[in-house]
Write a protein that holds these residues in place. Sequence first.
Motif, mmCIF file in Angstrom:
data_model
loop_
_atom_site.group_PDB
_atom_site.id
_atom_site.type_symbol
_atom_site.label_atom_id
_atom_site.label_comp_id
_atom_site.label_asym_id
_atom_site.label_seq_id
_atom_site.Cartn_x
_atom_site.Cartn_y
_atom_site.Cartn_z
ATOM 1 N N TYR A 117 0.153 -10.776 -2.837
ATOM 2 C CA TYR A 117 -0.014 -9.334 -2.640
ATOM 3 C C TYR A 117 0.313 -8.588 -3.934
ATOM 4 O O TYR A 117 1.241 -8.951 -4.654
ATOM 5 C CB TYR A 117 0.926 -8.829 -1.535
ATOM 6 C CG TYR A 117 0.599 -9.350 -0.158
ATOM 7 C CD1 TYR A 117 -0.283 -8.675 0.681
ATOM 8 C CD2 TYR A 117 1.184 -10.524 0.315
ATOM 9 C CE1 TYR A 117 -0.585 -9.150 1.945
ATOM 10 C CE2 TYR A 117 0.892 -11.012 1.577
ATOM 11 C CZ TYR A 117 0.005 -10.324 2.394
ATOM 12 O OH TYR A 117 -0.289 -10.799 3.648
ATOM 13 N N TRP A 133 -1.744 -3.328 4.223
ATOM 14 C CA TRP A 133 -1.771 -3.832 2.847
ATOM 15 C C TRP A 133 -2.538 -5.154 2.827
ATOM 16 O O TRP A 133 -2.049 -6.170 3.292
ATOM 17 C CB TRP A 133 -0.338 -4.015 2.391
ATOM 18 C CG TRP A 133 -0.107 -4.457 0.981
ATOM 19 C CD1 TRP A 133 -1.011 -4.889 0.062
ATOM 20 C CD2 TRP A 133 1.175 -4.500 0.320
ATOM 21 N NE1 TRP A 133 -0.406 -5.200 -1.122
ATOM 22 C CE2 TRP A 133 0.941 -4.970 -0.994
ATOM 23 C CE3 TRP A 133 2.476 -4.204 0.720
ATOM 24 C CZ2 TRP A 133 1.991 -5.139 -1.907
ATOM 25 C CZ3 TRP A 133 3.508 -4.365 -0.189
ATOM 26 C CH2 TRP A 133 3.270 -4.826 -1.488
ATOM 27 N N PRO A 134 -3.758 -5.164 2.275
ATOM 28 C CA PRO A 134 -4.549 -6.405 2.262
ATOM 29 C C PRO A 134 -4.052 -7.383 1.201
ATOM 30 O O PRO A 134 -3.376 -6.995 0.242
ATOM 31 C CB PRO A 134 -5.961 -5.919 1.926
ATOM 32 C CG PRO A 134 -5.756 -4.658 1.162
ATOM 33 C CD PRO A 134 -4.494 -4.036 1.673
ATOM 34 N N ASP A 171 -8.343 -10.726 -1.259
ATOM 35 C CA ASP A 171 -9.417 -9.977 -0.609
ATOM 36 C C ASP A 171 -10.015 -8.982 -1.605
ATOM 37 O O ASP A 171 -9.814 -7.773 -1.521
ATOM 38 C CB ASP A 171 -8.875 -9.251 0.630
ATOM 39 C CG ASP A 171 -9.933 -8.409 1.331
ATOM 40 O OD1 ASP A 171 -11.136 -8.622 1.082
ATOM 41 O OD2 ASP A 171 -9.548 -7.526 2.122
ATOM 42 N N GLU A 220 -9.344 -8.712 -4.926
ATOM 43 C CA GLU A 220 -8.334 -8.208 -5.871
ATOM 44 C C GLU A 220 -7.795 -6.846 -5.437
ATOM 45 O O GLU A 220 -7.615 -5.923 -6.232
ATOM 46 C CB GLU A 220 -8.903 -8.150 -7.296
ATOM 47 C CG GLU A 220 -9.251 -9.517 -7.844
ATOM 48 C CD GLU A 220 -10.042 -9.457 -9.136
ATOM 49 O OE1 GLU A 220 -9.793 -8.556 -9.943
ATOM 50 O OE2 GLU A 220 -10.926 -10.320 -9.317
ATOM 51 N N LYS A 221 -7.504 -6.731 -4.156
ATOM 52 C CA LYS A 221 -6.986 -5.488 -3.594
ATOM 53 C C LYS A 221 -5.509 -5.291 -3.963
ATOM 54 O O LYS A 221 -4.769 -6.258 -4.153
ATOM 55 C CB LYS A 221 -7.119 -5.504 -2.060
ATOM 56 C CG LYS A 221 -8.544 -5.552 -1.536
ATOM 57 C CD LYS A 221 -9.145 -4.164 -1.481
ATOM 58 C CE LYS A 221 -10.374 -4.027 -0.597
ATOM 59 N NZ LYS A 221 -11.136 -5.179 -0.253
ATOM 60 N N VAL A 254 -5.367 2.122 -0.694
ATOM 61 C CA VAL A 254 -5.727 0.714 -0.882
ATOM 62 C C VAL A 254 -6.837 0.687 -1.921
ATOM 63 O O VAL A 254 -7.904 1.248 -1.720
ATOM 64 C CB VAL A 254 -6.196 0.059 0.432
ATOM 65 C CG1 VAL A 254 -6.687 -1.363 0.167
ATOM 66 C CG2 VAL A 254 -5.065 0.048 1.452
ATOM 67 N N ARG A 255 -6.561 0.077 -3.039
ATOM 68 C CA ARG A 255 -7.520 0.064 -4.158
ATOM 69 C C ARG A 255 -7.870 -1.379 -4.509
ATOM 70 O O ARG A 255 -7.364 -2.324 -3.899
ATOM 71 C CB ARG A 255 -6.882 0.768 -5.370
ATOM 72 C CG ARG A 255 -6.273 2.145 -5.044
ATOM 73 C CD ARG A 255 -7.195 3.275 -5.460
ATOM 74 N NE ARG A 255 -6.774 4.558 -4.895
ATOM 75 C CZ ARG A 255 -5.894 5.366 -5.446
ATOM 76 N NH1 ARG A 255 -5.312 5.040 -6.581
ATOM 77 N NH2 ARG A 255 -5.598 6.532 -4.882
ATOM 78 N N GLU A 256 -8.678 -1.523 -5.549
ATOM 79 C CA GLU A 256 -9.022 -2.879 -5.980
ATOM 80 C C GLU A 256 -9.167 -2.932 -7.493
ATOM 81 O O GLU A 256 -9.399 -1.918 -8.155
ATOM 82 C CB GLU A 256 -10.308 -3.369 -5.305
ATOM 83 C CG GLU A 256 -11.522 -2.548 -5.589
ATOM 84 C CD GLU A 256 -12.751 -3.032 -4.826
ATOM 85 O OE1 GLU A 256 -13.854 -2.936 -5.381
ATOM 86 O OE2 GLU A 256 -12.593 -3.517 -3.672
ATOM 87 N N LYS A 257 -8.944 -4.136 -8.039
ATOM 88 C CA LYS A 257 -9.125 -4.415 -9.470
ATOM 89 C C LYS A 257 -8.331 -3.435 -10.342
ATOM 90 O O LYS A 257 -8.887 -2.628 -11.090
ATOM 91 C CB LYS A 257 -10.610 -4.411 -9.835
ATOM 92 C CG LYS A 257 -11.415 -5.492 -9.113
ATOM 93 C CD LYS A 257 -12.883 -5.467 -9.505
ATOM 94 C CE LYS A 257 -13.639 -6.677 -8.981
ATOM 95 N NZ LYS A 257 -13.563 -6.889 -7.556
#
Length: 551
Positions: free
Chosen positions: A427, A505-506, A510, A512-513, A526-529
């Motif tokens: 995480y 919270w993923p 998943d 690159e969350k 919740v964002r990514e990269k």
Amino acid sequence: MMAKLGIFIALAVFLETVSGASLGVVTTEGGMVQGQNIRLGSGRYMDIFKGIPYAARPGRFEKPKSHPGWDGGLYSAAILLCSCLSSETRGSEDCLYLNIWIPQGSSVSSGLPVMVWHFGGGFLVGGSMGANFLDNYLYDGQEIADRGNVIVVTLGYRVGTLGFLSTGQSDLPGNYGLWDQHTAIAWVHRNIRAFGGDPNNITIFGESAGGASVSFQTLTPHNKGLIKRAISQSGVAICPWGVNKNPRKFAEEVAIKVKCPTDSSMAACLKMTDAVTLTMAGTLSLSSSADHPLVENLLLSAVLDGDFLPDEPHNLFHNAADIDYIVGVNDMDGHIFTSLDVPSINSPLVHTPIEDVKRLLTSYTREKGKAGLDNAYSTYTSNWGSNPSQETIKKTIVEIGTDYLFLVPSQTALYLHASKARTGRTYSYVFSEPNRMAGIGKPYPSWVGADHADDLQYVFGKPFATPLGYWPWHRDVSRYMIAYWTNFARTGDPNVGENSVPVNWPEFTDGEKFLEINSNMNNNYVREKMRLRYVNFWASVFPSLPTVVSE
């Protein structure tokens, strides 16, 4: 009627007093220990043990040894004992003690998750309870234990020269502070069941050098089977300050300061030197500039000793394949460091020249020469436009420091952990609650986000422990962090446990969350990269450039 009411009240108070559970005397491998039991509220109590020895007084520059115990007597664990000697000079060489908080209800707790805290301080300073203000210790585990229904352990370990000085050879192998931490974790694993804990559900967590320590503890082969989960806050083993590649150079500098020879008799002489003198000889110099940033002075850290660390940290992630891992940073972790390197960034009235951006990047990219600087400069100024504002320039300097010192290594550690994982989950987070000193007429400019160590007060529940010092939304942040952290310690999933959370919270795997943690959280957080362009530069583009200056 009033008399009867008084009797009922007295009876209720009596029943409340006697109904609370307490461990009383606990039998450990060293002997019997007794702490203190305090009442927190209706049906809520806390057993607290302070200053339990987990190892004997350590020999100078030696691994810790088992404590001989206290034959037949009762050990009182009701007061804090000495911290390890540091450049603050307070403390002692006899310092390998730990503290334990156990929440209790109407019956004695059993099978509780265990969270073992590793303090930060650049491997130079710090202690198991942290800073103290009016008897309010930073690392007091009571709020986490109570609100998360977990056992909290804080440990002391050797820092500074006594904890990390090394010649890079067997006469002074180094990593003594890391061996202390390992010994404490092993002690908890062997003894925590007697305190109501589950020895098979131990989470280690820490911040800054403590976060890097947690990372090292997951990577060493010596902790196999001892650790179930880990949380690294603002620090991992692969940070540029995590491992000293040339420890002998600094060991010789210390030897010269304390009038020891630098030949084959150096180690023997250092072992005989007064402890305070030796510690002060390894003090960090705070004088820095963009040309010689503070990170270059962090010369006491882990070493590749062929034992605790048998290889480069990035080659040891297979040892963490079954450990659940949370890694995160504060969004302006680099602020406190870059404000020492470039002091003008904190003053709206003082001009920060673009040249300071180039000077700092030159320092960070020295090994790659002009190509390193040119690539880095174009990466960080691509969205500046032709006439960047002073705020843009100042914030860019903080971003550079944050990325280089903390964020990119943390993201790299997440990639490595996820790639080697078998059962271990991964995480990622960024903490972005603005610094409480930021704003007009205060020490920091209004644009400053979460500085290095700003997360600590929330993880340890200070907005609840000292409510007059905080606003209601600060209690929200603290509630969220304690919920995520203790749910994770309980189940390996920060969303699932005894506490509700504001946002799901993923896992990092998943897409690159990552989760952005602050007081205004909703599903948009919740964002990514995370900062992908900059992570890609430091982790991929920069290493591929030809090296022109050896480290």
